[in-house]
Design a protein around this motif. Structure first.
Motif, PDB file in Angstrom:
ATOM      1  N   ALA A 140      39.467 -10.634  10.643  1.00 42.29           N
ATOM      2  CA  ALA A 140      39.436 -11.489  11.833  1.00 42.29           C
ATOM      3  C   ALA A 140      38.475 -10.956  12.889  1.00 42.29           C
ATOM      4  N   GLU A 141      38.428  -9.643  13.050  1.00 44.15           N
ATOM      5  CA  GLU A 141      37.544  -9.049  14.064  1.00 44.15           C
ATOM      6  C   GLU A 141      36.076  -9.304  13.723  1.00 44.15           C
ATOM      7  N   ALA A 142      35.708  -9.135  12.460  1.00 44.14           N
ATOM      8  CA  ALA A 142      34.314  -9.375  12.044  1.00 44.14           C
ATOM      9  C   ALA A 142      33.946 -10.846  12.187  1.00 44.14           C
ATOM     10  N   ILE A 143      34.881 -11.730  11.876  1.00 48.96           N
ATOM     11  CA  ILE A 143      34.623 -13.166  12.031  1.00 48.96           C
ATOM     12  C   ILE A 143      34.420 -13.503  13.505  1.00 48.96           C
ATOM     13  N   ALA A 144      35.266 -12.968  14.359  1.00 50.49           N
ATOM     14  CA  ALA A 144      35.131 -13.221  15.798  1.00 50.49           C
ATOM     15  C   ALA A 144      33.797 -12.696  16.313  1.00 50.49           C
ATOM     16  N   GLU A 145      33.390 -11.524  15.850  1.00 49.37           N
ATOM     17  CA  GLU A 145      32.106 -10.961  16.272  1.00 49.37           C
ATOM     18  C   GLU A 145      30.947 -11.832  15.790  1.00 49.37           C
ATOM     19  N   GLY A 146      31.028 -12.330  14.564  1.00 47.26           N
ATOM     20  CA  GLY A 146      29.993 -13.228  14.045  1.00 47.26           C
ATOM     21  C   GLY A 146      29.907 -14.510  14.856  1.00 47.26           C
ATOM     22  N   MET A 147      31.049 -15.045  15.238  1.00 45.59           N
ATOM     23  CA  MET A 147      31.071 -16.271  16.051  1.00 45.59           C
ATOM     24  C   MET A 147      30.468 -16.017  17.428  1.00 45.59           C
ATOM     25  N   ARG A 148      30.781 -14.867  18.018  1.00 42.19           N
ATOM     26  CA  ARG A 148      30.191 -14.525  19.322  1.00 42.19           C
ATOM     27  C   ARG A 148      28.678 -14.367  19.195  1.00 42.19           C
ATOM     28  N   ALA A 149      28.234 -13.720  18.121  1.00 39.20           N
ATOM     29  CA  ALA A 149      26.799 -13.516  17.922  1.00 39.20           C
ATOM     30  C   ALA A 149      26.070 -14.848  17.756  1.00 39.20           C
ATOM     31  N   MET A 150      26.663 -15.768  16.989  1.00 40.91           N
ATOM     32  CA  MET A 150      26.036 -17.078  16.798  1.00 40.91           C
ATOM     33  C   MET A 150      26.036 -17.891  18.087  1.00 40.91           C
ATOM     34  N   ALA A 151      27.105 -17.817  18.880  1.00 38.97           N
ATOM     35  CA  ALA A 151      27.153 -18.530  20.157  1.00 38.97           C
ATOM     36  C   ALA A 151      26.080 -18.002  21.101  1.00 38.97           C
ATOM     37  N   ASP A 205      12.510 -26.739  17.544  1.00 36.35           N
ATOM     38  CA  ASP A 205      11.227 -27.403  17.722  1.00 36.35           C
ATOM     39  C   ASP A 205      10.300 -26.403  18.400  1.00 36.35           C
ATOM     40  N   VAL A 206       9.381 -25.856  17.630  1.00 38.29           N
ATOM     41  CA  VAL A 206       8.472 -24.821  18.104  1.00 38.29           C
ATOM     42  C   VAL A 206       7.048 -25.149  17.649  1.00 38.29           C
ATOM     43  N   PRO A 207       6.037 -24.499  18.233  1.00 36.61           N
ATOM     44  CA  PRO A 207       4.652 -24.858  17.926  1.00 36.61           C
ATOM     45  C   PRO A 207       4.182 -24.538  16.504  1.00 36.61           C
ATOM     46  N   ASP A 208       4.731 -23.455  15.891  1.00 35.55           N
ATOM     47  CA  ASP A 208       4.175 -23.038  14.606  1.00 35.55           C
ATOM     48  C   ASP A 208       5.151 -22.143  13.836  1.00 35.55           C
ATOM     49  N   LEU A 209       4.762 -21.829  12.590  1.00 29.10           N
ATOM     50  CA  LEU A 209       5.605 -21.021  11.717  1.00 29.10           C
ATOM     51  C   LEU A 209       5.847 -19.634  12.292  1.00 29.10           C
ATOM     52  N   ASP A 210       4.845 -19.020  12.884  1.00 34.74           N
ATOM     53  CA  ASP A 210       5.038 -17.676  13.445  1.00 34.74           C
ATOM     54  C   ASP A 210       6.141 -17.675  14.499  1.00 34.74           C
ATOM     55  N   THR A 211       6.177 -18.697  15.326  1.00 31.36           N
ATOM     56  CA  THR A 211       7.223 -18.797  16.348  1.00 31.36           C
ATOM     57  C   THR A 211       8.577 -19.028  15.697  1.00 31.36           C
ATOM     58  N   ALA A 212       8.605 -19.881  14.668  1.00 34.58           N
ATOM     59  CA  ALA A 212       9.859 -20.123  13.945  1.00 34.58           C
ATOM     60  C   ALA A 212      10.369 -18.831  13.314  1.00 34.58           C
ATOM     61  N   LEU A 213       9.476 -18.035  12.752  1.00 32.50           N
ATOM     62  CA  LEU A 213       9.869 -16.761  12.139  1.00 32.50           C
ATOM     63  C   LEU A 213      10.386 -15.773  13.185  1.00 32.50           C
ATOM     64  N   THR A 214       9.796 -15.800  14.366  1.00 37.22           N
ATOM     65  CA  THR A 214      10.278 -14.938  15.447  1.00 37.22           C
ATOM     66  C   THR A 214      11.729 -15.271  15.784  1.00 37.22           C
ATOM     67  N   TRP A 215      12.032 -16.572  15.877  1.00 37.78           N
ATOM     68  CA  TRP A 215      13.415 -16.979  16.144  1.00 37.78           C
ATOM     69  C   TRP A 215      14.323 -16.661  14.963  1.00 37.78           C
ATOM     70  N   ALA A 216      13.836 -16.844  13.743  1.00 40.19           N
ATOM     71  CA  ALA A 216      14.641 -16.569  12.544  1.00 40.19           C
ATOM     72  C   ALA A 216      15.018 -15.087  12.464  1.00 40.19           C
ATOM     73  N   ARG A 217      14.103 -14.206  12.851  1.00 41.72           N
ATOM     74  CA  ARG A 217      14.394 -12.767  12.822  1.00 41.72           C
ATOM     75  C   ARG A 217      15.564 -12.410  13.733  1.00 41.72           C
ATOM     76  N   GLN A 218      15.766 -13.192  14.782  1.00 46.42           N
ATOM     77  CA  GLN A 218      16.831 -12.928  15.744  1.00 46.42           C
ATOM     78  C   GLN A 218      18.163 -13.546  15.336  1.00 46.42           C
ATOM     79  N   ALA A 219      18.172 -14.357  14.293  1.00 42.97           N
ATOM     80  CA  ALA A 219      19.398 -15.051  13.868  1.00 42.97           C
ATOM     81  C   ALA A 219      20.400 -14.041  13.305  1.00 42.97           C
ATOM     82  N   PRO A 220      21.629 -14.025  13.822  1.00 41.55           N
ATOM     83  CA  PRO A 220      22.635 -13.100  13.310  1.00 41.55           C
ATOM     84  C   PRO A 220      22.824 -13.157  11.789  1.00 41.55           C
ATOM     85  N   PRO A 221      22.761 -14.337  11.142  1.00 43.83           N
ATOM     86  CA  PRO A 221      22.952 -14.351   9.692  1.00 43.83           C
ATOM     87  C   PRO A 221      21.905 -13.545   8.908  1.00 43.83           C
TER      88      PRO A 221
END
Length: 124
Positions: free
Chosen positions: A19-30, A85-101
């Motif tokens: 439960a603690e890990a799930i709650a932490e994952g939910m907080r990270a995604m929020a 919605d971003v200008p290009d793939l490099d920007t999308a990859l920058t956001w993807a790197r920050q995704a908790p999953p």
């Protein structure tokens, strides 16, 4: 340009994750979603129910075939998606790197081709 961030991860039970890990994952995604929203790039996002809740429709010999549960026999399943919605793939990859999953699975970055807006297909 719209990009989908598709989150793939192994499906585990709440008991095995805890439960603690799930709650932490939910907080990270929020927090991640709030950051995307504040940056003005978030279009939408969904967390999916487990693949066991899915139903797949295909056609075999012209007849519809409905299959319960996950269709793909893989260790990882699609667990959610965020559209940005971003200008290009490099920007999308920058956001993807920050995704908790990215810490517990795979983040697939895929450009959109078209999307529906007010009932009309629009290039993404």
């Amino acid at each position: 340009m719209r990009y989908m961030l598709l989150f793939h991860h192994s499906e585990e039970s709440e008991a095995s994750i805890g439960a603690e890990a799930i709650a932490e994952g939910m907080r990270a995604m929020a927090s991640y979603a709030a950051t995307l929203e504040q940056a003005g790039v978030l279009v939408s996002g969904d967390v999916l129910q487990p693949s066991s809740a899915s139903t797949t429709l295909s056609s075999a010999g012209g007849e519809p075939r409905i299959q319960d549960g996950p269709f793909a026999d893989t260790k990882e399943q699609l667990g959610g998606v965020i559209v940005i919605d971003v200008p290009d793939l490099d920007t999308a990859l920058t956001w993807a790197r920050q995704a908790p999953p990215a810490a517990w699975g795979t983040v697939e970055v895929r450009p959109g081709a078209v999307h529906i807006e007010n009932g009309t297909w629009v290039p993404s």
